[in-house]
Scaffold this motif. Structure first.
Motif, PDB file in Angstrom:
ATOM      1  N   PHE A 180    -128.890  36.264 -10.702  1.00  0.00           N
ATOM      2  CA  PHE A 180    -128.269  36.429 -12.020  1.00  0.00           C
ATOM      3  C   PHE A 180    -127.812  37.876 -12.237  1.00  0.00           C
ATOM      4  CE2 PHE A 180    -130.486  32.450 -12.750  1.00  0.00           C
ATOM      5  CZ  PHE A 180    -129.604  31.772 -13.583  1.00  0.00           C
ATOM      6  N   LEU A 181    -128.581  38.823 -11.706  1.00  0.00           N
ATOM      7  CA  LEU A 181    -128.222  40.240 -11.850  1.00  0.00           C
ATOM      8  C   LEU A 181    -126.901  40.539 -11.140  1.00  0.00           C
ATOM      9  CD1 LEU A 181    -129.128  43.012 -12.902  1.00  0.00           C
ATOM     10  CD2 LEU A 181    -130.331  43.360 -10.738  1.00  0.00           C
TER      11      LEU A 181
ATOM     12  N   ALA B 131    -127.752  24.545 -12.034  1.00  0.00           N
ATOM     13  CA  ALA B 131    -127.001  24.217 -13.240  1.00  0.00           C
ATOM     14  C   ALA B 131    -127.066  25.375 -14.235  1.00  0.00           C
ATOM     15  CB  ALA B 131    -127.528  22.935 -13.866  1.00  0.00           C
ATOM     16  N   ALA B 132    -128.269  25.983 -14.344  1.00  0.00           N
ATOM     17  CA  ALA B 132    -128.422  27.140 -15.232  1.00  0.00           C
ATOM     18  C   ALA B 132    -127.567  28.310 -14.738  1.00  0.00           C
ATOM     19  CB  ALA B 132    -129.891  27.546 -15.316  1.00  0.00           C
ATOM     20  N   PHE B 133    -127.549  28.485 -13.421  1.00  0.00           N
ATOM     21  CA  PHE B 133    -126.724  29.557 -12.834  1.00  0.00           C
ATOM     22  C   PHE B 133    -125.241  29.273 -13.092  1.00  0.00           C
ATOM     23  CE2 PHE B 133    -124.370  31.598  -9.433  1.00  0.00           C
ATOM     24  CZ  PHE B 133    -124.940  32.861  -9.396  1.00  0.00           C
TER      25      PHE B 133
ATOM     26  N   PHE C 124    -123.979  27.604 -15.608  1.00  0.00           N
ATOM     27  CA  PHE C 124    -123.700  27.881 -17.023  1.00  0.00           C
ATOM     28  C   PHE C 124    -123.534  29.380 -17.256  1.00  0.00           C
ATOM     29  CE2 PHE C 124    -125.220  28.949 -21.296  1.00  0.00           C
ATOM     30  CZ  PHE C 124    -124.321  28.213 -22.064  1.00  0.00           C
ATOM     31  N   ALA C 125    -124.427  30.175 -16.644  1.00  0.00           N
ATOM     32  CA  ALA C 125    -124.332  31.629 -16.784  1.00  0.00           C
ATOM     33  C   ALA C 125    -123.012  32.143 -16.207  1.00  0.00           C
ATOM     34  CB  ALA C 125    -125.509  32.310 -16.094  1.00  0.00           C
ATOM     35  N   GLY C 126    -122.613  31.555 -15.067  1.00  0.00           N
ATOM     36  CA  GLY C 126    -121.338  31.953 -14.468  1.00  0.00           C
ATOM     37  C   GLY C 126    -120.159  31.592 -15.360  1.00  0.00           C
ATOM     38  N   PHE C 127    -120.242  30.414 -15.991  1.00  0.00           N
ATOM     39  CA  PHE C 127    -119.156  29.984 -16.883  1.00  0.00           C
ATOM     40  C   PHE C 127    -119.043  30.911 -18.096  1.00  0.00           C
ATOM     41  CE2 PHE C 127    -117.645  27.158 -20.396  1.00  0.00           C
ATOM     42  CZ  PHE C 127    -116.354  26.974 -19.911  1.00  0.00           C
TER      43      PHE C 127
END
Length: 428
Positions: free
Chosen positions: A120-121, A179-181, A183-186
């Motif tokens: 995420f970083l 999926a969480a990754f 969403f963060a990318g979106f």
């Protein structure tokens, strides 16, 4: 004035400056990510995969050093940015699956929180480049590499150990994390896209402001930026001024380009300051010629009065400028000014890829011909009688000389008033 500091607003930077500003920021932030990777290695037990984790750190260190060197020296092709993003994404995939690359490691996929945090970083790090395409590229490489490699591993493990307990539940768990990754990318994609839209609008606004500042006094620029109708082509009454230097072409042929550039720059500054002081608009520069307008894009009852005031003041200013240059031993030329008033069509005229604010009409042609008369009359200022009728306070009290002048292309003579270059004048 725009400050020369790294904190300058991006709108004030050129495209190249914005690129290298982002590259420098990205390169230094890589050091922070590198520190997180090292702390992750020290704080979390990686068992047999510690060597793989160390190799990931080594690879990221090399990429960081190269990025810092390129950013500080402002070198490197445009595609290097994309290359760094791909390298970072591949390193994240390797970090997520470091246990798979460790020799002799049995299948025991346990993605730790610190390791996931690195992904995420680096996603936010890619987003800080403010390019939506790079966010999509980074996210796509990480997600495809992450899930594809995990799926292949599970298939191979099932074939090698058919009697073993199925590990496909792991894919479901990591699918949720993926999926969480995603969403963060979106979200990062949307933020960078919105930033670029806002930046494009700001750049357009700044370009518009600079275009307006070429023509209008500062007091009018802010008003015109918010009023497009004022720049639309329309017909109105306006006073037109033409200013020109005598014998400029002859001087150009015998002078150095640098000297002529300095002369023109000073001359244009004198003219522009006078026009802006009296609320006029600089329509265009044509070599040593300047065309100015009083009454467009904003009409006032005193347009003609301000035009005459400007003409009188400018003729004095140009004469003082000429004498100042002579006193310094520099080339100096006399100037002529022509003024007329009448109906014109003015506004922003689109010409393919070039937009120009201008006015045109018979009044413009007459003003230009009056300026030409300055040479034959040895005059510093030639004004049509029509203009002085609209500015009656200047009809008397000025040392005008009157004449019925024949203008090129016109059958009827035009009544004019002029100031002799030799006599000088009083604006009292």
């Amino acid at each position: 004035m725009i400050a020369a500091s790294p904190a300058r607003n991006e709108v004030a930077l050129s495209g190249t400056e914005r690129r290298w500003r982002r590259e420098r920021r990205s390169a230094w932030l890589r050091l922070l990510v590198l520190g997180v990777l090292v702390l992750n290695l020290l704080a979390s037990g990686h068992g047999d995969s510690v060597l793989v984790h160390g190799q990931v750190i080594a690879g990221y260190s090399v990429a960081t050093i190269v990025a810092i060197i390129l950013a500080l020296t402002r070198r490197g092709p445009a595609w290097s940015t994309t290359a760094f993003v791909v390298v970072d994404a591949l390193l994240v995939v390797a970090l997520f699956h470091e246990h798979l690359f460790a020799p002799g490691q049995e299948f025991d996929h346990s993605l730790t929180a610190p390791t996931l945090a690195v992904g995420f970083l680096l996603l936010t790090h890619a987003a800080l480049r403010l390019k939506p395409a790079l966010v999509v590229l980074f996210s796509a490489v990480v997600l495809i590499g992450w899930l594809l490699l995990l799926a292949i591993t599970l298939v191979v493990h099932a074939k090698l150990h058919p009697m073993a307990h199925s590990e496909w539940s792991t894919f479901g768990v990591e699918g949720a994390l993926a999926a969480a990754f995603t969403f963060a990318g979106f979200v990062c994609y949307l933020l960078t896209k919105e930033h670029n839209v806002a930046l494009a609008e700001a750049l357009g606004s700044e370009g518009r402001r600079r275009m307006l500042a070429r023509f209008f006094s500062p007091s009018l620029v802010a008003e015109l930026q918010s009023n497009d109708a004022a720049l639309a082509l329309t017909r109105r009454r306006a006073a037109i001024m033409f200013v020109d230097l005598r014998s400029f072409t002859r001087l150009t042929e015998a002078s150095e380009p640098e000297a002529m550039a300095a002369l023109l720059s000073e001359y244009r500054q004198v003219v522009t300051e006078a026009v802006f002081e009296y609320g006029g608009t600089v329509d265009k520069f044509i070599g040593d010629g300047v065309m100015a307008v009083f009454g467009h894009p904003k009409t006032s009852l005193d347009d003609s009065t301000r035009a005459v005031k400007c003409g009188l003041a400018l003729s004095s200013s140009l004469e003082q400028w000429r004498k100042a240059r002579l006193s310094k031993g520099s080339a100096a030329l006399k100037a002529g000014i022509g003024l007329h008033v009448g109906s014109v069509i003015g506004g922003v005229l689109e010409s393919g890829t070039h937009a120009e604010f201008t006015v045109f009409g018979d009044a413009v042609n007459v003003a230009e011909r009056l300026e030409r008369l300055c040479r034959s009359l040895d005059a510093s200022l030639v004004v049509s009688e029509r203009l002085l009728i609209e500015a009656p306070s200047f009809r008397d009290g000025i040392d005008w000389r009157w004449k019925d002048a024949a203008l090129d292309g016109r059958h009827e003579k035009l009544r004019i008033a002029f100031l002799s270059q030799a006599d000088g004048h009083s604006t009292a």
